[in-house]
Every structure is written in structure tokens, then in C-alpha cells.
Motif scaffolding. Sequence first.
Motif, PDB file in Angstrom:
ATOM      1  N   UNK A  68     -11.838   6.415   6.872  1.00 21.06           N
ATOM      2  CA  UNK A  68     -11.473   5.051   6.498  1.00 21.06           C
ATOM      3  C   UNK A  68     -10.198   4.602   7.207  1.00 21.06           C
ATOM      4  N   UNK A  69      -9.209   5.471   7.245  1.00 25.07           N
ATOM      5  CA  UNK A  69      -7.935   5.105   7.854  1.00 25.07           C
ATOM      6  C   UNK A  69      -8.079   4.927   9.366  1.00 25.07           C
ATOM      7  N   UNK A  70      -8.850   5.789   9.986  1.00 24.43           N
ATOM      8  CA  UNK A  70      -9.064   5.669  11.432  1.00 24.43           C
ATOM      9  C   UNK A  70      -9.872   4.427  11.765  1.00 24.43           C
ATOM     10  N   UNK A  71     -10.900   4.151  10.967  1.00 17.16           N
ATOM     11  CA  UNK A  71     -11.733   2.978  11.221  1.00 17.16           C
ATOM     12  C   UNK A  71     -10.915   1.700  11.119  1.00 17.16           C
ATOM     13  N   UNK A  72     -10.097   1.573  10.086  1.00 11.53           N
ATOM     14  CA  UNK A  72      -9.287   0.363   9.948  1.00 11.53           C
ATOM     15  C   UNK A  72      -8.308   0.235  11.113  1.00 11.53           C
ATOM     16  N   UNK A  73      -7.717   1.344  11.520  1.00 12.46           N
ATOM     17  CA  UNK A  73      -6.792   1.304  12.657  1.00 12.46           C
ATOM     18  C   UNK A  73      -7.511   0.903  13.937  1.00 12.46           C
ATOM     19  N   UNK A  74      -8.739   1.378  14.124  1.00  7.43           N
ATOM     20  CA  UNK A  74      -9.502   1.023  15.327  1.00  7.43           C
ATOM     21  C   UNK A  74      -9.858  -0.463  15.335  1.00  7.43           C
ATOM     22  N   UNK A  75     -10.232  -0.999  14.177  1.00  4.94           N
ATOM     23  CA  UNK A  75     -10.536  -2.430  14.092  1.00  4.94           C
ATOM     24  C   UNK A  75      -9.282  -3.246  14.393  1.00  4.94           C
ATOM     25  N   UNK A  76      -8.158  -2.829  13.822  1.00  5.23           N
ATOM     26  CA  UNK A  76      -6.909  -3.560  14.073  1.00  5.23           C
ATOM     27  C   UNK A  76      -6.525  -3.529  15.546  1.00  5.23           C
ATOM     28  N   UNK A  77      -6.678  -2.371  16.184  1.00  3.51           N
ATOM     29  CA  UNK A  77      -6.295  -2.236  17.591  1.00  3.51           C
ATOM     30  C   UNK A  77      -7.198  -3.034  18.520  1.00  3.51           C
ATOM     31  N   UNK A  78      -8.413  -3.351  18.079  1.00  5.78           N
ATOM     32  CA  UNK A  78      -9.365  -4.078  18.924  1.00  5.78           C
ATOM     33  C   UNK A  78      -9.036  -5.561  19.035  1.00  5.78           C
ATOM     34  N   UNK A  96       5.908  -2.726   2.155  1.00 12.11           N
ATOM     35  CA  UNK A  96       4.501  -3.011   2.476  1.00 12.11           C
ATOM     36  C   UNK A  96       3.725  -3.507   1.256  1.00 12.11           C
ATOM     37  N   UNK A  97       2.453  -3.152   1.158  1.00 10.61           N
ATOM     38  CA  UNK A  97       1.570  -3.913   0.262  1.00 10.61           C
ATOM     39  C   UNK A  97       0.603  -3.047  -0.548  1.00 10.61           C
ATOM     40  N   UNK A  98       1.018  -1.834  -0.888  1.00 13.87           N
ATOM     41  CA  UNK A  98       0.115  -0.952  -1.640  1.00 13.87           C
ATOM     42  C   UNK A  98       0.251  -1.234  -3.134  1.00 13.87           C
ATOM     43  N   UNK A  99      -0.124  -2.425  -3.566  1.00 14.51           N
ATOM     44  CA  UNK A  99       0.142  -2.817  -4.944  1.00 14.51           C
ATOM     45  C   UNK A  99      -0.805  -2.178  -5.946  1.00 14.51           C
ATOM     46  N   UNK A 100      -1.890  -1.565  -5.481  1.00 10.98           N
ATOM     47  CA  UNK A 100      -2.762  -0.831  -6.402  1.00 10.98           C
ATOM     48  C   UNK A 100      -2.325   0.623  -6.551  1.00 10.98           C
ATOM     49  N   UNK A 101      -1.200   0.972  -5.980  1.00 12.28           N
ATOM     50  CA  UNK A 101      -0.677   2.323  -6.061  1.00 12.28           C
ATOM     51  C   UNK A 101       0.467   2.365  -7.064  1.00 12.28           C
ATOM     52  N   UNK A 102       0.468   3.374  -7.926  1.00  5.83           N
ATOM     53  CA  UNK A 102       1.483   3.438  -8.970  1.00  5.83           C
ATOM     54  C   UNK A 102       2.888   3.602  -8.405  1.00  5.83           C
ATOM     55  N   UNK A 103       3.020   4.231  -7.255  1.00  7.71           N
ATOM     56  CA  UNK A 103       4.339   4.334  -6.636  1.00  7.71           C
ATOM     57  C   UNK A 103       4.930   2.940  -6.425  1.00  7.71           C
ATOM     58  N   UNK A 104       4.123   2.003  -5.937  1.00  9.65           N
ATOM     59  CA  UNK A 104       4.598   0.639  -5.714  1.00  9.65           C
ATOM     60  C   UNK A 104       4.859  -0.072  -7.037  1.00  9.65           C
ATOM     61  N   UNK A 105       3.965   0.137  -8.002  1.00  6.45           N
ATOM     62  CA  UNK A 105       4.138  -0.487  -9.311  1.00  6.45           C
ATOM     63  C   UNK A 105       5.460  -0.067  -9.938  1.00  6.45           C
ATOM     64  N   UNK A 106       5.756   1.224  -9.879  1.00  3.51           N
ATOM     65  CA  UNK A 106       6.990   1.729 -10.452  1.00  3.51           C
ATOM     66  C   UNK A 106       8.208   1.258  -9.658  1.00  3.51           C
ATOM     67  N   UNK A 107       8.068   1.139  -8.356  1.00  2.00           N
ATOM     68  CA  UNK A 107       9.160   0.648  -7.518  1.00  2.00           C
ATOM     69  C   UNK A 107       9.557  -0.768  -7.936  1.00  2.00           C
ATOM     70  N   UNK A 148     -18.196   4.258   3.251  1.00  2.00           N
ATOM     71  CA  UNK A 148     -16.761   4.416   3.122  1.00  2.00           C
ATOM     72  C   UNK A 148     -16.372   4.595   1.658  1.00  2.00           C
ATOM     73  N   UNK A 149     -15.229   5.214   1.444  1.00  2.00           N
ATOM     74  CA  UNK A 149     -14.713   5.427   0.094  1.00  2.00           C
ATOM     75  C   UNK A 149     -13.399   4.688  -0.079  1.00  2.00           C
ATOM     76  N   UNK A 150     -13.134   4.287  -1.301  1.00  2.00           N
ATOM     77  CA  UNK A 150     -11.834   3.728  -1.633  1.00  2.00           C
ATOM     78  C   UNK A 150     -10.848   4.849  -1.917  1.00  2.00           C
ATOM     79  N   UNK A 151      -9.579   4.565  -1.699  1.00  2.00           N
ATOM     80  CA  UNK A 151      -8.551   5.527  -2.067  1.00  2.00           C
ATOM     81  C   UNK A 151      -8.389   5.546  -3.577  1.00  2.00           C
ATOM     82  N   UNK A 152      -7.938   6.682  -4.077  1.00  2.00           N
ATOM     83  CA  UNK A 152      -7.640   6.801  -5.502  1.00  2.00           C
ATOM     84  C   UNK A 152      -6.150   6.593  -5.687  1.00  2.00           C
ATOM     85  N   UNK A 153      -5.792   5.622  -6.491  1.00  2.00           N
ATOM     86  CA  UNK A 153      -4.375   5.339  -6.733  1.00  2.00           C
ATOM     87  C   UNK A 153      -3.843   6.253  -7.831  1.00  2.00           C
ATOM     88  N   UNK A 154      -2.569   6.542  -7.765  1.00  2.00           N
ATOM     89  CA  UNK A 154      -1.945   7.365  -8.793  1.00  2.00           C
ATOM     90  C   UNK A 154      -1.769   6.571 -10.080  1.00  2.00           C
TER      91      UNK A 154
END
Length: 556
Positions: free
Chosen positions: A375-385, A268-279, A542-548
Motif C-alpha cells: 500500500x505504501x509503495x503503491x501510493x508513493x508510485x502514484x504520487x511520483x507519476x 502531517x495528517x494522520x488524524x485516524x492515528x491515536x498518536x496524532x489524537x493524543x498530540x 489493498x488493506x487499511x492500516x490499523x490505528x492505535x
Amino acid sequence: MTDENTTRIGGDLVVETLRSLGADTVFGLPGQHALGLFDALRRTPGLRLLGARVENNLAFAADGHARARLHADPHGPVPVTPMIVSTGPGALLTLSSLQESRAASVPVLGISSQIPAAGLGGGRHGYLHELPDQQASVAGVVKSVHQARTASQIPGAVRDAWVSAATAPYGPAWVEIPQDVLQAPVTLPPITAVPVRRDELAPLPDLLDEAVRLLSGARNPVLLAGGGVVRAGATAELTVLAEALRAPVLSTFGGKGSFPWEHPLSGREWLEDWHSTEFLAAADVLLVLGSGLGELSSNYHRLAPRGRVIQVEADAGKLESNHAGLGIHGDVRAVLTALGDRVPAREPDGRPETAAAELVERVHRRLDGQGLDLERTLLADVRAALPEGTPSFWDMTVLGYWAWSAWDSGGAPIHTAQGSGGLGYGLPGALGAAAATGGPVLAVSGDGGAMYGIAELATAVQHELDVTWLIIDDGGYGILREYLTGAFGRTHATELARPDFAALARSFGVPSIVSTVDTVGADLAAALRAPGPRVVVLSATLRMFAATGPAEEDPR
């Protein structure tokens, strides 16, 4: 093109050339020096003229139109979208939007008038809208600048600019023509055929050989798909190579949609997350496709690959500009095709699929501990619409930042302004796309970004464009509020007075509704089913997620 009693002028040569190149839609905003162009458009059948209220929004609309057509037919002729503006202020107002087209490799052709030829090259001065050097003002933003100083130069200049915009890496090109040349009678015959040739950007065979050798010997290859994969229409070729290599695939924000979201190899596309950066950093061979590994794609330049890097780019200036490696200058689709044909297929053993799934699970586990259900529910609801195939255009708003990482673009292509990061892209970009597809199209803005394009509700009504605009009102520049608070412990200059957006929309004749977080999915779905423009307003902070970071890396 014109009847026998009409004198053809320089503007006719521009319009005839555009038609012969394949244009059927022109975005334009009149001005004094450009009158010859608009009179020619008036007399030309088969060319649709779409306006806007402000030139920067006109350029964003042209960008959205080109993106929608590229997505609809990525293997057909490159769909250059022409845009016509007037001299000086009109031309300058397009530049911030053309910066987005340049950064995101979108083929837009800007055509502007210029002061009369007598004022150029050290001649007379004091003309209305005169700039010291209009070409120099534009040159730092677009791919190429072309000029015509006589009628005979017009067809060639327009053709050369069109080819420049449509040659990988795509991007905006610019033509300027003096007012008097546009309005003067011409003796050239009507332009009915404009042959063009675009040479394929073929990779060097020796470099391909080395890429095949490195990938064939890799124990832990990983692919990073950038926007170049999407622009080249190389999604199928990417899947073929990933499955042959058994290599996990991550996508940059610009590369969303290049690889199936639910594919077993998708990281996927979580490039602001350190898990993805390290991967990405842990790959012994990291194949970067159509990305310059810029600030966002490299997690703000924290990515430090420990293995070999292979970078495939149509823009030669990006090769090795941020990370040393094997740089291959070439069309991404051609390179992927060659690699897919030559890299030996590996027997599946389940390890790369497990690694990709564990990466996604680690990201989700981190999010689960941050209290971000809204935030996660709102984005999912927009996508489902969204109905199947409905594109969306996102401004630089908090939910838009979420969408960069968390939006499944399969069946719902997403376009954002993260190429250059300017505000105001959502609505005008969506209007341009609706002109290309017929709609429906979704636009998403915050209240701060919405004010940049609010005048274009009149454009939506005038041209009957099927766009639903979701405005998330949090009382200010929400993402900047977070940045300032995070950096300095407090915010400043981010809180905004704003209108009653629903009432303002209704004053334009646009039906609107004030929604809630519980009903926004249903409200959006209903608006998208109805023809014509609609506005849905949601008050939510809304709040942004905090990346590791490196010290917080989960060893699991």
C-alpha cells in the motif's frame, strides 16, 4: 446576446445574468422543462456548455470545476460554477452530489426548471416531473433556495443565489424557475451588468484579543488546519503564525495542502492515528482553524482536548458544536492575518520541531510493523507519476483512504469526497477540473465506485478532457469489506461482478492499459503525458492500516 430577429425569452435573462456575474462555463443536462435555458445557451457566445450522462455526475463535475478554480486563484473572485438541470428527477439526482459540495464548502450554483407556474401554489396538478414541493426537497441539502416566478424576478434570484454560494462558508445555492417563465418572451432589456457586494466576515475584536492573550501565554500551542484554511487561501498566513508561535501544525483531511508537508513544524495528517489524537489533546492551547472537529477530524469523536480550544469558523453553526472553547465566527484568512500581526514571535529552541518529528516517526514506526509495504509503495508510485501541479480526484476507495493521511499534496493538490463520503466522485470531479485547467488531471476509483461514473467516459471523449483514470479492481467494495469483517468477522454483499474495464474503456474510444503493481507508476506517468482521456486498470487487493488506541499508545 441574440440577433435582432430573435425574440428574447426568460432563459436569456438567466444566461445574461450568469455572464454578467463572471461565468464562462456552465454544466448542463437538458430536460423538457429546461428547454428555454438550453436554447438561450445555444445563442450565447462566450459561455461554454459541458454536459454529462447523469445529473449526479454533472453536479460532481461542477464541484470539481469550482475546486480547481479555487485552488488556482484563492484570492481572486470566488469562482462559482453554474449547473443547469431539469425538473423533478433531474433535480433530485443532483442532491447526493450537492451534499458533498455543501459538506466541503464548494461554491456551486444549481439552476433548475420547474413545472409551469399554473401548477404551483395549489393550482393544476398532474404535470410530468411534478414534485409536491421541489424547493423543500432541495432545501435540506443546499445553503439557500431562491425562486423566480416572473421574468423580472430572474436576474435578482440568480444574483442572490450566486452571492450566497460565494459567501463564506461557501456552498451550493439553488434557483428554480417555471418552464413557462423560461420560455415566454421578455421585454426587459439585455442584462449586461450585475453589481454584487460580499461583506467580509470580520471577527469580533474582543474575541481576537482573547485569542491573542491565550496564544501568547501558551507553553505548548498546537494548530489544527481544516478545509477552511484551503478555501480561504490562507496557507501563507498559517505558516506565518505557526513560525511566530513555534507551534506544530496538523491538518485535517479537508485541510490537506494548507501547510508544507516537509516543514519542520509539520505533524502531517494522520488524524485516524491515536498518536496524532493524543498530540492534539495534549496542547495547552489548541487553535482549530476552519474545521468543525467532526467525526473524521476528531478521530471518530475520541479527541478530548485537555487544554483550551480556540475554534475559528466561517460557519457559525459549527462553533463549539463538538468541543467547548473560544469560538470566533470569522473568515479564517482574516483571523490568521490578525493573529500573525499581533502574537509575539518566540525565539526558536527546537522543542516543537522535535515534537512534530517524533510524532511523524511514531506513526511510521507503527506502520512499519503492519506489513503494509504494498500500500505504501503503491501510493508513493502514484504520487511520483504526477507532473508538478497536477490535481487528483479520489473516490471512496481503500487507496483513497490512505491518501487522506499519506499524500503529500505540495505540487499535487488532492480533492476527495470525504466531505459527505458518497461514491462516484473521482471521475466526474476530475472531468470538471480538467475543464477548468485544461489538464492533465488524475482520477482514482475502486471498481465499485467506478461503476457509478463509467458513463462519463463518453463525456470525456465528447469534450476532449485530459483525465487519466486509475481504477483499482479488488472485486468489490473493498473498504466496506474491511469494515464488515472488522465489525462482524465476515463480510456480506460486498463482492461484485464487474466488466473488463480496459475493454469497456476502449469501446468508448478511450485508450487503456492493464497495469501491475510493479509497472503502475510508469504506466500512469505515460498516460498523464498523453493528451485526452486514458484509463489504467490495476488488479490489487489493498488493506487499511490499523490505528492505535489509547491502551496501545507508545510512551516514547
